[in-house]
Each structure stands twice: as C-alpha cells, then as structure tokens.
Write a protein that holds these residues in place. Structure first.
Motif, PDB file in Angstrom:
ATOM      1  N   THR A  40      17.036   3.411 -46.994  1.00 39.19           N
ATOM      2  CA  THR A  40      16.375   2.101 -46.998  1.00 39.19           C
ATOM      3  C   THR A  40      16.139   1.638 -45.558  1.00 39.19           C
ATOM      4  O   THR A  40      16.828   2.079 -44.635  1.00 39.19           O
ATOM      5  N   ARG A  41      15.181   0.760 -45.390  1.00 36.31           N
ATOM      6  CA  ARG A  41      14.216   0.339 -46.375  1.00 36.31           C
ATOM      7  C   ARG A  41      12.956   1.202 -46.349  1.00 36.31           C
ATOM      8  O   ARG A  41      12.240   1.310 -47.292  1.00 36.31           O
ATOM      9  N   SER A  66      20.162  -0.637 -38.736  1.00 40.00           N
ATOM     10  CA  SER A  66      20.336  -0.284 -37.311  1.00 40.00           C
ATOM     11  C   SER A  66      20.141  -1.553 -36.505  1.00 40.00           C
ATOM     12  O   SER A  66      19.406  -2.451 -36.891  1.00 40.00           O
ATOM     13  N   ASP A  92      12.831   9.658 -45.972  1.00 41.14           N
ATOM     14  CA  ASP A  92      12.604   8.496 -45.108  1.00 41.14           C
ATOM     15  C   ASP A  92      11.124   8.471 -44.746  1.00 41.14           C
ATOM     16  O   ASP A  92      10.398   9.453 -44.948  1.00 41.14           O
ATOM     17  N   ASP A  93      10.655   7.313 -44.206  1.00 41.60           N
ATOM     18  CA  ASP A  93       9.228   7.230 -43.861  1.00 41.60           C
ATOM     19  C   ASP A  93       8.951   8.011 -42.576  1.00 41.60           C
ATOM     20  O   ASP A  93       7.949   8.718 -42.468  1.00 41.60           O
ATOM     21  N   LEU A  94       9.855   7.889 -41.597  1.00 46.20           N
ATOM     22  CA  LEU A  94       9.615   8.589 -40.338  1.00 46.20           C
ATOM     23  C   LEU A  94      10.937   8.907 -39.653  1.00 46.20           C
ATOM     24  O   LEU A  94      11.975   8.326 -39.973  1.00 46.20           O
ATOM     25  N   VAL A  95      10.896   9.853 -38.723  1.00 42.72           N
ATOM     26  CA  VAL A  95      12.020  10.096 -37.811  1.00 42.72           C
ATOM     27  C   VAL A  95      11.484   9.905 -36.400  1.00 42.72           C
ATOM     28  O   VAL A  95      10.414  10.409 -36.053  1.00 42.72           O
ATOM     29  N   ASP A  96      12.191   9.085 -35.605  1.00 43.98           N
ATOM     30  CA  ASP A  96      11.721   8.784 -34.247  1.00 43.98           C
ATOM     31  C   ASP A  96      12.690   9.420 -33.242  1.00 43.98           C
ATOM     32  O   ASP A  96      12.557  10.580 -32.896  1.00 43.98           O
ATOM     33  N   THR A  97      13.744   8.682 -32.843  1.00 43.60           N
ATOM     34  CA  THR A  97      14.735   9.277 -31.920  1.00 43.60           C
ATOM     35  C   THR A  97      15.651  10.260 -32.655  1.00 43.60           C
ATOM     36  O   THR A  97      16.280  11.105 -32.044  1.00 43.60           O
ATOM     37  N   GLY A  98      15.751  10.070 -33.978  1.00 46.59           N
ATOM     38  CA  GLY A  98      16.651  10.916 -34.774  1.00 46.59           C
ATOM     39  C   GLY A  98      18.006  10.277 -35.011  1.00 46.59           C
ATOM     40  O   GLY A  98      18.884  10.834 -35.678  1.00 46.59           O
ATOM     41  N   LYS A  99      18.184   9.042 -34.502  1.00 49.02           N
ATOM     42  CA  LYS A  99      19.495   8.369 -34.616  1.00 49.02           C
ATOM     43  C   LYS A  99      19.870   8.192 -36.090  1.00 49.02           C
ATOM     44  O   LYS A  99      20.953   8.552 -36.526  1.00 49.02           O
ATOM     45  N   THR A 100      18.939   7.677 -36.867  1.00 50.95           N
ATOM     46  CA  THR A 100      19.194   7.474 -38.302  1.00 50.95           C
ATOM     47  C   THR A 100      19.413   8.810 -38.999  1.00 50.95           C
ATOM     48  O   THR A 100      20.363   8.975 -39.777  1.00 50.95           O
TER      49      THR A 100
HETATM   50  O1  LIG Z   1      14.793   8.109 -35.714  1.00 48.82           O
HETATM   51  P1  LIG Z   1      15.166   6.645 -35.466  1.00 48.82           P
HETATM   52  O2  LIG Z   1      14.994   6.237 -34.033  1.00 48.82           O
HETATM   53  O3  LIG Z   1      16.500   6.277 -36.051  1.00 48.82           O
HETATM   54  O4  LIG Z   1      14.051   5.742 -36.213  1.00 48.82           O
HETATM   55  C1  LIG Z   1      13.682   6.052 -37.516  1.00 48.82           C
HETATM   56  C2  LIG Z   1      14.166   4.965 -38.453  1.00 48.82           C
HETATM   57  O5  LIG Z   1      13.642   3.677 -38.023  1.00 48.82           O
HETATM   58  C3  LIG Z   1      13.031   3.005 -39.128  1.00 48.82           C
HETATM   59  O6  LIG Z   1      13.980   2.284 -39.871  1.00 48.82           O
HETATM   60  P2  LIG Z   1      14.557   0.861 -39.334  1.00 48.82           P
HETATM   61  O7  LIG Z   1      15.849   1.174 -38.626  1.00 48.82           O
HETATM   62  O8  LIG Z   1      13.472   0.181 -38.592  1.00 48.82           O
HETATM   63  O9  LIG Z   1      14.949   0.043 -40.634  1.00 48.82           O
HETATM   64  P3  LIG Z   1      14.108  -0.145 -41.996  1.00 48.82           P
HETATM   65  O10 LIG Z   1      13.812   1.261 -42.538  1.00 48.82           O
HETATM   66  O11 LIG Z   1      15.058  -0.906 -42.877  1.00 48.82           O
HETATM   67  O12 LIG Z   1      12.868  -0.892 -41.661  1.00 48.82           O
HETATM   68  C4  LIG Z   1      12.532   4.137 -40.003  1.00 48.82           C
HETATM   69  O13 LIG Z   1      12.417   3.703 -41.364  1.00 48.82           O
HETATM   70  C5  LIG Z   1      13.603   5.200 -39.866  1.00 48.82           C
HETATM   71  O14 LIG Z   1      14.624   5.002 -40.815  1.00 48.82           O
END
Ligand SMILES: O=P(O)(O)OC[C@H]1O[C@H](OP(=O)(O)OP(=O)(O)O)[C@H](O)[C@@H]1O
Ligand SMILES: Nc1nc2[nH]cnc2c(=O)[nH]1
Ligand SMILES: [Mg+2]
Length: 159
Positions: A40-41, A66, A92-100
């Motif tokens: 989520t979300r 986060s 998930d919708d996307l992966v950016d830094t990969g932290k999540t």
């Molecule tokens: O690779 P990362 O740098 O971790 O970024 C990716 C995460 O960031 C966004 O979630 P966000 O934390 O914005 O919360 P949300 O999904 O509840 O909007 C997105 O949905 C991923 O879960």
C-alpha cells in the motif's frame, strides 16, 4: 520523497496505466499465483487490475508508511503477512531508490515481485517490471491528478 527536485515528469493517465498493467499481465500469463500481496498504497490499484486480468481472487496487503525524518528515510511496517511469499505475486506501482522493495523483500523473499515502472537504482530489487523510467524523472500517477481546464491559447498569449 517530494517531486520538486525532479526536473522531468512522466505523467501516466488512467488509460495508459490500464494499458501498461495489461501489458505486464501478458508477461505473467503463464504463471500461477496463490494470490496477490499489494504494497500500500501505490500497489493497490495495479493489484486490483492484475487480479481482474489473471482471475486472482485472494488479495492481501503489506501496509508501509515511509517518512523523511530529517532526510533519514525511515519505513514503518504497519501490517505484514503470515507467510514468506512462496507462490504469491507481490505488486507495487514503482521502485525508485529500492528502499521500500528492500524492506518488503526481507518479509516476502519467495514472492514474485513486480512493479509497473522501475528506476535504474531500484531495478535489481524486483523480479519483473514493464517500463524503466530515468532516475531523475518523477512519475505522476492518475490517482494524484485530475482533469483541469486549460484556457484558450489566445487568452494565454494576451497575458
Ligand atoms: O523505491 P522507493 O524509493 O522506496 O520508492 C518507491 C515507493 O514510493 C512510493 O510509495 P510511497 O512511499 O510514496 O507511499 P504510497 O505508496 O502510500 O503513496 C511507491 O508507491 C513505492 O512504494
Ligand atoms: N508518484 C511517485 N512516487 C514516488 N516515490 C518514489 N519515486 C516516486 C515517483 O517517481 N513518483
Ligand atoms: Mg508505495
């Protein structure tokens, strides 16, 4: 993560999101999953669309918050699941830094982890994604946008 320090934007309409999720489903059609775990979300709507295309009825969530506390990017796992992800599709919708992704991968090491979009830094953390997006490009999702009025060009030029 605020979008103001990103110089480019990749704006995704509802129609494009739907087409992209369907294209990703084509790449997963041979697979058989027990269920979907949505992160989520952002993973919720992609998970609902995938569930419809692949006829998956069992859907769970990993709820993550986060926060950027003094730029120390922290993560709060608000809800987990009771299995290691074996046989499950993790969305998930996307992966950016990969932290999540790193945090969720520890919880669900055996899940098949997919995102629709992937930035280069996060790409190695997921098993499958549809489209790579430049690291400095902010992906704007339809659920964060609305249809807005744009004034006629002649009026814009008068200002
Ligand atoms: O690779 P990362 O740098 O971790 O970024 C990716 C995460 O960031 C966004 O979630 P966000 O934390 O914005 O919360 P949300 O999904 O509840 O909007 C997105 O949905 C991923 O879960
Ligand atoms: N909407 C959105 N959220 C993000 N979280 C981390 N990166 C992004 C991004 O590019 N777009
Ligand atoms: Mg998210």
């Amino acid at each position: 993560m605020s979008s103001d320090r990103y110089h480019q934007h990749f704006t995704v309409s509802w129609d494009q999101l739907h087409r992209d999720v369907r294209a990703l489903c084509h790449q997963m059609i041979e697979r058989d999953f027990k269920g979907i775990v949505a992160i989520t979300r952002g993973g919720l709507i992609p998970a609902a669309l995938i569930a419809r295309e692949l006829d998956i009825r069992l859907i769970d969530t990993v709820c993550i918050k986060s926060y950027d506390h003094m730029d120390q990017g922290g993560l709060d796992i608000m809800k987990g699941v009771e299995h290691d992800g074996d046989g499950w599709l993790l969305v998930d919708d996307l992966v950016d830094t990969g932290k999540t992704a790193r945090a969720v991968r520890k919880m669900l090491p055996k899940a098949h982890f997919v995102t629709i979009y992937a930035k280069p830094d996060g790409r190695p953390l997921v098993d499958q994604y549809l489209t790579e997006v430049a690291q400095q490009c902010w992906i704007q999702f339809p659920w964060d946008m609305g249809v807005a009025y744009v004034e006629p060009l002649v009026d814009q030029l008068k200002r």
